[in-house]
Design a protein around this motif. Structure first.
Motif, PDB file in Angstrom:
ATOM      1  N   ASP A  48       0.848  -1.222   0.191  1.00  0.00           N
ATOM      2  CA  ASP A  48      -0.116   0.066   0.013  1.00  0.00           C
ATOM      3  C   ASP A  48       0.915   1.286   0.105  1.00  0.00           C
ATOM      4  N   ARG A  49       1.958   1.193   0.873  1.00  0.00           N
ATOM      5  CA  ARG A  49       2.849   2.438   0.944  1.00  0.00           C
ATOM      6  C   ARG A  49       3.639   2.389  -0.461  1.00  0.00           C
ATOM      7  N   VAL A  50       4.017   1.472  -1.209  1.00  0.00           N
ATOM      8  CA  VAL A  50       4.605   1.741  -2.098  1.00  0.00           C
ATOM      9  C   VAL A  50       3.405   2.101  -3.205  1.00  0.00           C
ATOM     10  N   ALA A  51       2.583   1.512  -3.355  1.00  0.00           N
ATOM     11  CA  ALA A  51       1.338   1.894  -4.465  1.00  0.00           C
ATOM     12  C   ALA A  51       1.178   3.633  -4.396  1.00  0.00           C
ATOM     13  N   ALA A  52       0.985   3.908  -3.050  1.00  0.00           N
ATOM     14  CA  ALA A  52       0.893   5.334  -2.707  1.00  0.00           C
ATOM     15  C   ALA A  52       2.001   6.166  -3.324  1.00  0.00           C
ATOM     16  N   ARG A  53       3.163   5.705  -3.164  1.00  0.00           N
ATOM     17  CA  ARG A  53       4.240   6.643  -3.701  1.00  0.00           C
ATOM     18  C   ARG A  53       4.220   6.693  -4.848  1.00  0.00           C
ATOM     19  N   VAL A  54       4.013   5.300  -5.678  1.00  0.00           N
ATOM     20  CA  VAL A  54       3.891   5.255  -7.193  1.00  0.00           C
ATOM     21  C   VAL A  54       2.755   6.180  -7.745  1.00  0.00           C
ATOM     22  N   ARG A  55       1.472   6.326  -7.267  1.00  0.00           N
ATOM     23  CA  ARG A  55       0.617   7.131  -7.525  1.00  0.00           C
ATOM     24  C   ARG A  55       0.816   8.405  -7.433  1.00  0.00           C
TER      25      ARG A  55
END
Length: 145
Positions: A48-55
């Motif tokens: 989730d944290r990686v996805a938020a950073r990518v988004r």
């Protein structure tokens, strides 16, 4: 010569371990299930944290504490209003007012979840199960109202 001997001694044991891993076993122990659930939750949080950073292209900034305080105060006011409505059996258009107040409460809960980082699932308006899940998640994160 010694390396080939070592290979011929270890190869059967490795093959045996692989075959045992492929054979389905019984139910895992409660401790193993708990460890697996904890690992899954940790991996999901990291993803989730990686996805938020990518988004967003960067890490998500923390919410303003005064916004959280404002939402907590509004939640307390709406909760108190709902309790007063439910206690007064002679209120005019009581059912409609309770429904409207619950929808306002649900909207405030969604804002609080957004500020606390809790995922809000798309459900029907006024879903009591989703409301309870959001309240429990917020309480687990230290929110009070």
């Amino acid at each position: 010569m010694p390396w080939s001997l070592l290979f011929w001694l270890l190869a059967p044991s490795l093959a045996f371990v692989v075959v045992l891993a492929l054979v389905p076993g019984g139910e895992p122990s409660p401790r193993r299930r708990a460890v697996q659930a904890r690992l899954r939750a940790g991996v999901a949080g990291q993803l989730d944290r990686v996805a938020a950073r990518v988004r967003h292209g960067r890490s998500v900034p923390p919410p303003d504490p005064f916004d959280a305080l404002h939402v907590q105060l509004r939640l307390g006011i709406v909760t108190q209003h709902l309790q007063q409505l439910e206690a007064d059996p002679h209120a005019w258009a009581r059912a409609e007012r309770i429904i409207a107040s619950q929808l306002a409460y649900d909207a405030l809960l969604a804002d609080a979840c957004r500020l606390a980082g809790v995922e809000v699932f798309p459900r029907a308006k006024g879903d009591p199960w989703e409301r309870m899940r959001e309240e429990v998640e917020l309480a687990a994160r230290g929110w009070t109202w």
